[in-house]
Motif scaffolding. Sequence first.
Motif, PDB file in Angstrom:
ATOM      1  N   UNK A 194       0.866  -1.173   0.000  1.00 61.47           N
ATOM      2  CA  UNK A 194       0.000   0.000   0.000  1.00 61.47           C
ATOM      3  C   UNK A 194       0.907   1.229   0.000  1.00 61.47           C
ATOM      4  N   UNK A 195       0.722   2.103  -0.987  1.00 66.36           N
ATOM      5  CA  UNK A 195       1.623   3.227  -1.166  1.00 66.36           C
ATOM      6  C   UNK A 195       0.826   4.534  -1.270  1.00 66.36           C
ATOM      7  N   UNK A 196       1.444   5.615  -0.812  1.00 62.50           N
ATOM      8  CA  UNK A 196       0.840   6.939  -0.956  1.00 62.50           C
ATOM      9  C   UNK A 196       1.925   7.951  -1.271  1.00 62.50           C
ATOM     10  N   UNK A 197       1.712   8.690  -2.347  1.00 62.38           N
ATOM     11  CA  UNK A 197       2.640   9.735  -2.754  1.00 62.38           C
ATOM     12  C   UNK A 197       1.972  11.084  -2.501  1.00 62.38           C
ATOM     13  N   UNK A 198       2.583  11.899  -1.640  1.00 62.72           N
ATOM     14  CA  UNK A 198       1.981  13.182  -1.246  1.00 62.72           C
ATOM     15  C   UNK A 198       2.918  14.331  -1.607  1.00 62.72           C
ATOM     16  N   UNK A 199       2.541  15.172  -2.568  1.00 65.60           N
ATOM     17  CA  UNK A 199       3.380  16.345  -2.875  1.00 65.60           C
ATOM     18  C   UNK A 199       3.241  17.418  -1.788  1.00 65.60           C
ATOM     19  N   UNK A 200       4.371  17.944  -1.342  1.00 64.85           N
ATOM     20  CA  UNK A 200       4.379  18.999  -0.329  1.00 64.85           C
ATOM     21  C   UNK A 200       4.571  20.364  -0.993  1.00 64.85           C
ATOM     22  N   UNK A 201       5.473  20.399  -1.962  1.00 62.91           N
ATOM     23  CA  UNK A 201       5.718  21.611  -2.722  1.00 62.91           C
ATOM     24  C   UNK A 201       6.132  21.200  -4.130  1.00 62.91           C
ATOM     25  N   UNK A 203       9.028  20.912  -5.422  1.00 64.79           N
ATOM     26  CA  UNK A 203      10.208  20.061  -5.458  1.00 64.79           C
ATOM     27  C   UNK A 203      10.274  19.079  -4.288  1.00 64.79           C
ATOM     28  N   UNK A 204       9.276  19.049  -3.476  1.00 62.87           N
ATOM     29  CA  UNK A 204       9.318  18.217  -2.278  1.00 62.87           C
ATOM     30  C   UNK A 204       8.064  17.358  -2.189  1.00 62.87           C
ATOM     31  N   UNK A 205       8.273  16.066  -1.937  1.00 63.53           N
ATOM     32  CA  UNK A 205       7.128  15.180  -1.730  1.00 63.53           C
ATOM     33  C   UNK A 205       7.505  14.070  -0.755  1.00 63.53           C
ATOM     34  N   UNK A 206       6.468  13.453  -0.176  1.00 65.29           N
ATOM     35  CA  UNK A 206       6.650  12.391   0.816  1.00 65.29           C
ATOM     36  C   UNK A 206       6.011  11.116   0.275  1.00 65.29           C
ATOM     37  N   UNK A 207       6.720  10.016   0.403  1.00 65.00           N
ATOM     38  CA  UNK A 207       6.198   8.712  -0.025  1.00 65.00           C
ATOM     39  C   UNK A 207       6.072   7.798   1.187  1.00 65.00           C
ATOM     40  N   UNK A 208       4.870   7.298   1.413  1.00 60.15           N
ATOM     41  CA  UNK A 208       4.605   6.358   2.503  1.00 60.15           C
ATOM     42  C   UNK A 208       4.384   4.973   1.905  1.00 60.15           C
ATOM     43  N   UNK A 209       5.021   3.961   2.496  1.00 66.33           N
ATOM     44  CA  UNK A 209       4.939   2.600   1.972  1.00 66.33           C
ATOM     45  C   UNK A 209       4.604   1.614   3.097  1.00 66.33           C
ATOM     46  N   UNK A 210       3.668   0.727   2.817  1.00 63.94           N
ATOM     47  CA  UNK A 210       3.379  -0.397   3.703  1.00 63.94           C
ATOM     48  C   UNK A 210       3.469  -1.671   2.866  1.00 63.94           C
ATOM     49  N   UNK A 211       4.291  -2.611   3.285  1.00 58.57           N
ATOM     50  CA  UNK A 211       4.464  -3.860   2.545  1.00 58.57           C
ATOM     51  C   UNK A 211       4.159  -5.032   3.459  1.00 58.57           C
ATOM     52  N   UNK A 212       3.340  -5.936   2.967  1.00 57.80           N
ATOM     53  CA  UNK A 212       2.920  -7.101   3.749  1.00 57.80           C
ATOM     54  C   UNK A 212       3.289  -8.355   2.963  1.00 57.80           C
ATOM     55  N   UNK A 213       4.114  -9.203   3.558  1.00 54.50           N
ATOM     56  CA  UNK A 213       4.533 -10.438   2.915  1.00 54.50           C
ATOM     57  C   UNK A 213       3.771 -11.616   3.533  1.00 54.50           C
ATOM     58  N   UNK A 214       3.359 -12.537   2.670  1.00 57.49           N
ATOM     59  CA  UNK A 214       2.540 -13.678   3.097  1.00 57.49           C
ATOM     60  C   UNK A 214       1.296 -13.164   3.833  1.00 57.49           C
ATOM     61  N   UNK A 215       0.486 -12.414   3.093  1.00 57.09           N
ATOM     62  CA  UNK A 215      -0.668 -11.714   3.665  1.00 57.09           C
ATOM     63  C   UNK A 215      -1.565 -12.644   4.471  1.00 57.09           C
ATOM     64  N   UNK A 216      -1.844 -13.835   3.948  1.00 54.09           N
ATOM     65  CA  UNK A 216      -2.782 -14.745   4.605  1.00 54.09           C
ATOM     66  C   UNK A 216      -2.091 -15.686   5.594  1.00 54.09           C
ATOM     67  N   UNK A 217      -0.793 -15.454   5.831  1.00 55.83           N
ATOM     68  CA  UNK A 217      -0.038 -16.186   6.855  1.00 55.83           C
ATOM     69  C   UNK A 217      -0.114 -17.703   6.660  1.00 55.83           C
ATOM     70  N   UNK A 218      -0.004 -18.148   5.405  1.00 57.64           N
ATOM     71  CA  UNK A 218       0.004 -19.580   5.128  1.00 57.64           C
ATOM     72  C   UNK A 218       1.265 -20.219   5.695  1.00 57.64           C
ATOM     73  N   UNK A 219       1.116 -21.358   6.342  1.00 56.51           N
ATOM     74  CA  UNK A 219       2.274 -22.149   6.763  1.00 56.51           C
ATOM     75  C   UNK A 219       2.765 -22.912   5.538  1.00 56.51           C
ATOM     76  N   UNK A 220       3.932 -22.539   5.041  1.00 58.78           N
ATOM     77  CA  UNK A 220       4.458 -23.115   3.806  1.00 58.78           C
ATOM     78  C   UNK A 220       5.731 -23.904   4.111  1.00 58.78           C
ATOM     79  N   UNK A 221       5.581 -25.221   4.174  1.00 58.79           N
ATOM     80  CA  UNK A 221       6.681 -26.106   4.527  1.00 58.79           C
ATOM     81  C   UNK A 221       7.485 -26.486   3.286  1.00 58.79           C
ATOM     82  N   UNK A 222       8.747 -26.833   3.497  1.00 60.75           N
ATOM     83  CA  UNK A 222       9.580 -27.353   2.412  1.00 60.75           C
ATOM     84  C   UNK A 222      10.781 -28.064   3.041  1.00 60.75           C
ATOM     85  N   UNK A 223      11.681 -28.544   2.191  1.00 60.95           N
ATOM     86  CA  UNK A 223      12.865 -29.246   2.700  1.00 60.95           C
ATOM     87  C   UNK A 223      12.519 -30.571   3.349  1.00 60.95           C
TER      88      UNK A 223
END
Length: 253
Positions: A194-201, A203-223
């Motif tokens: 989830x990202x948001x780009x906010x211009x302040x002026x 030449x100036x802007x703020x970028x907010x980022x939220x990143x979620x890995x394995x959103x559904x929290x699946x137990x994924x076995x291997x090996x």
Amino acid sequence: MGCPADGTPIFTSIFAEDSAAHSNYNSLQALLEKRFSHGLQFQASYTYSKSLDNASSFEEILNPLNFNSTYGPSLFDSRHRFVFNYVWELPIPKMQGFAGKALNGWQVSGIYTFQSGFPILINNCNDQELQGSTLGFECPGKPDLTGTFKTHNPGSTATFSIHPFSRTALWEKIGNTPRTLCCNPPINNWDMGLFKDTPISEKLRVEFRTEIYNVFNHAQFYGVDGGSSNTTFGQPQKVRDPRLLQFALKLIF
């Protein structure tokens, strides 16, 4: 026997590395792509493939009596792989002033991956065949497959049953179990951002980022342990990361 006369061994094993393996790969690949327009872009790709060989790396040991006896699915063979990625600029009406700073510029993105599990390498380290070598990376032995091989839900204590396998007799030939059996648990994973780009002026802007890995929290076995002489035979030894979140705030000037 008895040579040399003083009983001092000249060597204890014979070890050789040769480029004797061969492989075969075939696949069907499909791609669907939508370029960015109206605030949305996505891409979907699918691969149906089959990879066969009698050794997948220099670490694997071939049967010295019959190189082709280990020919089968590669350790990296994945029959199905589907990946879907997208970027969506949320259709929020453009606003001015403080409301515009808070509501404009939001985007959602993500990557969904489903992939068949890799085959499981089956071997035995008891050296019943007396072909073992301390210089090798793996054990050349194989157990006998005496029944039907069936996989189970990896959320339980095992991925497959050890009952269809039995140990070969001392000095007997290498067991009849194929080099690889299918399969490790699959990959079923969804990452989102989830990202948001906010211009302040100008030449100036703020970028907010939220990143979620394995959103559904699946137990994924291997090996999954394929060593039939191990107490953990048939059990997954590793698990992929659980749900992870990270936040970032970037000032761009």
